[in-house]
Design an enzyme around this catalytic site. Structure first.
Site, PDB file in Angstrom:
ATOM      1  N   SER A  74     -22.074 -24.160  15.348  1.00 44.55           N
ATOM      2  CA  SER A  74     -23.101 -23.236  14.669  1.00 44.55           C
ATOM      3  C   SER A  74     -23.529 -23.529  13.697  1.00 44.55           C
ATOM      4  O   SER A  74     -24.763 -23.362  13.190  1.00 44.55           O
ATOM      5  CB  SER A  74     -22.786 -22.147  14.953  1.00 44.55           C
ATOM      6  N   SER A 131     -17.350 -25.657  14.348  1.00 45.30           N
ATOM      7  CA  SER A 131     -18.715 -25.199  14.171  1.00 45.30           C
ATOM      8  C   SER A 131     -19.554 -26.605  13.056  1.00 45.30           C
ATOM      9  O   SER A 131     -20.129 -26.515  12.754  1.00 45.30           O
ATOM     10  CB  SER A 131     -19.266 -23.765  13.741  1.00 45.30           C
ATOM     11  N   LYS A 141     -25.757 -23.830   4.774  1.00 51.26           N
ATOM     12  CA  LYS A 141     -26.087 -22.909   5.692  1.00 51.26           C
ATOM     13  C   LYS A 141     -26.455 -21.591   5.529  1.00 51.26           C
ATOM     14  O   LYS A 141     -25.875 -20.933   4.700  1.00 51.26           O
ATOM     15  CB  LYS A 141     -24.567 -23.072   6.788  1.00 51.26           C
TER      16      LYS A 141
HETATM   17  N1  GLN Z   1     -18.187 -22.464  19.631  1.00 47.75           N
HETATM   18  C1  GLN Z   1     -17.679 -21.261  18.640  1.00 47.75           C
HETATM   19  C2  GLN Z   1     -17.772 -20.428  19.291  1.00 47.75           C
HETATM   20  O1  GLN Z   1     -19.036 -20.135  19.218  1.00 47.75           O
HETATM   21  C3  GLN Z   1     -17.199 -21.700  17.372  1.00 47.75           C
HETATM   22  C4  GLN Z   1     -18.066 -21.343  16.459  1.00 47.75           C
HETATM   23  C5  GLN Z   1     -17.725 -21.569  15.162  1.00 47.75           C
HETATM   24  O2  GLN Z   1     -17.071 -22.484  14.695  1.00 47.75           O
HETATM   25  N2  GLN Z   1     -17.963 -20.677  13.842  1.00 47.75           N
HETATM   26  O3  GLN Z   1     -16.784 -19.354  18.810  1.00 47.75           O
END
Ligand code: GLN
Length: 485
Positions: free
Chosen positions: A155, A179, A80
């Site tokens: 994400s 995420s 990532k």
């Molecule tokens: N969807 C959540 C957010 O937007 C979690 C994102 C993540 O785990 N990095 O904060």
């Protein structure tokens, strides 16, 4: 060569590499060819690191010849793009980091390189890991390889998509509120967030530091355990790194789950859960019960507040973490500014996307003098209560099981203009980060031709039990969907 090789798991490939049925150079080239071919369509990879990968593969082949292999030696992986890689551009999918080349490797990268895994590229993500669909990327949205009209989740959508689409054998993601697990569920792969502190955050571009954790996305539970064995380590460079002996994460694989006590929290069958997701969940619970697990309904009433607590704490930490991007130290600078204040303001205005700006505004607000007590402090207190509620539950239960998400992958563009709908996607995964617990998502059914996910949560340091149950479930079930690309 048949493209079957692109969908094998690490254990199978390990065997083929060690027997010299295929070399790491050949394998890496296969994956790179496939990845470069389909990437213009699915956009899961921001940059391929071909030269670096081929050089590493040649070194891995030498280690294999000398019979000096580890589990990951010679295996292609994608990372990532919010994890720092020395001499390789690291963008966090933000314009503000445009052109930033880290002078050092994150600790997880050092650990992977130590085992001679082959880094083939950096994967797309929501900018600074803020999002649930990988549509908030300055490099454009990622498509779900199982259905190109759907999002891959986020994400870590690029990481999940690249594993599902046969662009690499496994990938690393980061999980602040779901995420890793939510995109794993949307793309039909396995994704795990380890206990907070087991994997070093050094070199991970910080979002919400008290919640962030790096973890694997893989094709089998055994692979997931072995990847964790490689990437987890005590690290002096991360003040929240746990000092503990690093046991084998796969230690309980193969042990019977008979007699294990599993809590089924009624609050997680939220309103609005898709019927296909519910059916898959209920079927999985029946299967586990048949295998001798003891299931019992429990109540975790405070989980209801986890989403609200998260959307105070995560933006608060993000607003502080992102203050370092001043248009001077890293990446992008504006071209037009009369003085240094204007320079910083313009660089930030031009460099950050809308969702990131929204989080910075929210975070600055809840930390400001007049509102700190009412929001941030209160959220921290509720966080402690949520953690205690889980602790109490784990005095009685070995694991807690929920669906990973209330729905399967949704359409591209469907939720991007309604942040609240987007945030609701993480309602089952966020409580786990709030409490620092380990949890895995594993495919457990098909709804509308798309995969659903089973979410197994363990007590702190209960990573082995989570893996044991997931491995058992994997053995008694088979849910695989072929990519449509
Ligand atoms: N969807 C959540 C957010 O937007 C979690 C994102 C993540 O785990 N990095 O904060």
């Amino acid at each position: 060569m048949s493209d079957e090789i692109l969908y094998k798991n690490i254990s199978e490939l390990r065997n083929m590499l060690d027997k010299e049925i295929i070399s790491s150079v050949e394998l890496t080239q296969e994956f790179l060819n496939r990845s470069k071919k389909i990437n213009p369509e699915i956009n899961s990879v921001i940059s391929h690191t071909e030269e670096y990968a081929m050089k590493s593969a040649r070194e891995a082949d030498m280690a294999i010849k000398d019979q000096k292999t580890k589990f990951l030696t010679g295996i292609p992986v994608m990372i990532k793009d919010n994890i720092s890689t020395k001499n390789i551009e690291t963008t966090a999918a933000s314009k503000i980091l445009n052109g930033y080349i880290p002078p050092y490797d994150a600790t997880v990268i050092k650990n992977l390189l130590n085992d001679k895994a082959i880094i083939c590229g950096k994967t797309n993500l929501d900018e600074f890991a803020m999002g649930s669909s990988t549509e908030n990327s300055s490099f454009g949205a990622v498509k779900n390889p199982l259905d190109l009209s759907k999002v891959p989740g986020g994400s870590s959508g690029g990481s999940a998509a690249s594993v599902a689409a046969g662009q690499c054998v496994f990938a690393l993601g980061s999980d602040t509120g779901g995420s890793i697990r939510q995109p794993a569920s949307f793309c039909g792969v396995i994704g795990m967030k380890p206990t907070y502190g087991l994997v070093s955050r050094f070199g991970l571009i910080a979002f919400g530091s008290s919640l962030d954790q790096i973890g694997p996305l893989s094709r089998s539970v055994e692979d997931c355990a072995n990847i964790l064995n490689s990437i987890s380590s005590f690290d002096q460079k991360d003040l929240t790194s746990l000092r503990r002996p690093f046991n084998n994460f796969g230690e309980k694989i193969g042990e019977s789950i008979e007699g294990l006590k599993i809590g089924i929290p009624k609050e997680y069958l939220v309103e609005g859960i898709e019927s296909g997701v519910r059916i898959a969940y209920e079927n999985s619970l029946k299967e586990l019960e048949k295998s001798g697990a003891i299931l019992e309904e429990i109540s975790l009433p405070l989980s209801e507040y986890a989403l609200a607590v998260y959307y105070i704490i995560a933006p608060a930490e993000a607003s502080s973490n992102l203050s370092r991007y001043d248009g001077i130290k890293y990446g992008k600078s504006t071209d037009i500014a009369k003085n240094s204040i204007e320079h910083t303001l313009r660089s930030r205005g031009e460099g950050f996307g809308n969702e990131v700006k929204r989080r910075i505004l929210l975070g600055t607000y809840v930390l400001s003098a007049g509102y700190y007590d009412a929001y941030y402090l209160k959220a921290q207190k509720v966080r402690t209560l949520i953690r205690e509620e889980f602790q109490k539950a784990f005095n009685k239960f070995d694991a807690i099981i929920t669906p990973t998400t209330p729905n399967v992958a949704f359409n591209l563009d469907e939720k991007i203009n309604s942040p609240y709908q987007m945030y609701l996607n993480d309602v089952c995964t966020i409580p786990v980060n709030i409490a620092g617990l380990p949890a895995i998502s594993i495919p457990n059914g098909i709804d509308n031709n798309l995969p659903t996910g089973l979410h197994i949560i363990g007590p702190r340091m209960g990573d082995q039990t989570v893996i044991q149950i997931a491995h058992h479930y994997e053995k008694i079930s088979q849910w695989k969907i072929k990519p449509k690309i």
